[in-house]
Design a protein around this motif. Sequence first.
Motif, PDB file in Angstrom:
ATOM      1  N   PRO A 118       0.832  -1.175  -0.050  1.00 43.33           N
ATOM      2  CA  PRO A 118       0.014  -0.039  -0.101  1.00 43.33           C
ATOM      3  C   PRO A 118       1.076   1.128   0.103  1.00 43.33           C
ATOM      4  CG  PRO A 118      -0.738  -1.610   1.562  1.00 43.33           C
ATOM      5  CD  PRO A 118       0.493  -2.115   1.163  1.00 43.33           C
ATOM      6  N   TYR A 146      -5.075  -3.056   6.113  1.00 43.73           N
ATOM      7  CA  TYR A 146      -3.648  -3.542   5.782  1.00 43.73           C
ATOM      8  C   TYR A 146      -3.588  -4.975   6.419  1.00 43.73           C
ATOM      9  CZ  TYR A 146      -2.976   1.165   4.396  1.00 43.73           C
ATOM     10  OH  TYR A 146      -3.486   2.547   3.877  1.00 43.73           O
ATOM     11  N   TRP A 148       0.110  -6.190   2.368  1.00 47.61           N
ATOM     12  CA  TRP A 148      -0.839  -5.988   1.270  1.00 47.61           C
ATOM     13  C   TRP A 148      -2.427  -5.341   1.787  1.00 47.61           C
ATOM     14  CZ3 TRP A 148      -0.029 -10.680   3.468  1.00 47.61           C
ATOM     15  CH2 TRP A 148      -1.322 -11.205   3.836  1.00 47.61           C
ATOM     16  N   CYS A 149      -3.150  -4.963   0.825  1.00 45.76           N
ATOM     17  CA  CYS A 149      -4.397  -4.186   1.272  1.00 45.76           C
ATOM     18  C   CYS A 149      -5.423  -5.233   0.742  1.00 45.76           C
ATOM     19  CB  CYS A 149      -4.443  -2.838   0.556  1.00 45.76           C
ATOM     20  SG  CYS A 149      -5.839  -1.910   1.168  1.00 45.76           S
ATOM     21  N   ILE A 169      -1.402  -1.350  10.794  1.00 41.48           N
ATOM     22  CA  ILE A 169      -1.593  -2.675  10.071  1.00 41.48           C
ATOM     23  C   ILE A 169      -1.966  -3.581  11.323  1.00 41.48           C
ATOM     24  CG2 ILE A 169      -0.657  -4.619   9.067  1.00 41.48           C
ATOM     25  CD1 ILE A 169       1.919  -3.183   8.063  1.00 41.48           C
TER      26      ILE A 169
END
Length: 282
Positions: free
Chosen positions: A195, A229, A222-223, A262
């Motif tokens: 991201p 996230y 990753w998203c 996150i």
Amino acid sequence: MLALGVTATILFAEIAGGIYSGSLALLSDAGHMLTDASAIFIALLASRVSLRRADPRRTFGYYRYEILAALLNGALLMALAGYIGFEAWHRVLSPPAVKTGPMIVVALAGLVANGVGVFLLRGRGHSLNLRAAYLHLLSDTLSSVAVVAGGVTMWLVRGAYLVDPILSVLIAVLILVSGFRLLREAVDILIEAVPPGLDCAEIASALTAVPGVARVHDLHVWCITSGMYSLSAHLVLEPDAPAAHNELLGQLRELLCARFQIDHTTIQVENEGYTHLGRAHR
């Protein structure tokens, strides 16, 4: 929902007004307003669909439906921008007459509607979708100002109908930029790119700075959807690291959540000499 209703109403009014007045600029502004309605709808869709629970087949739930909708939306916006540019080119060669009175009235209504939408969405939480919808409406407000100014110019200067296709091209560029950004963001999420604003090297450095962690490998960030996230990583512990890992994992999770936002993590803890099967790990 109220902002979506106001935007959709003016969208159809601008389409009707653009057809009646013969103003491509007004129709282009309607296309720009379509981007606003789409952005608001995607935000609304995300807030509704995200409430659905995960199931054995969709273990992450239904968050990606928002991204698929954004991908389709971006493709349609770029096609719309191309069509407006094509029509504007023909009108530059032979500018048709425009009924400036209806054009100005409808454009003013659009300007007021955009102002109402901006007011309704301003400060409504920290959702990236809502913030994107707010920025869409804010940019369309400037577009409506340009259409009103163009209509007044053509009303004051008789025969200056070339202003209309020129404005259309400028609005088409705005739509093209919005569509391209939406496509790029959607594709990045679908291919699980890192991201924006996050750096894997910085995250790895922060993790290895925690006492007990020797090094990090197989780090993936990753998203899942906008603002959500995930991270997975393998941590190799130092030889003198404590046997109980719960406290260490708690520290790592707090660090990732507080510093990088996150909150969905999968961390595998390893000791030196642990052998991986299959392809080599980095």
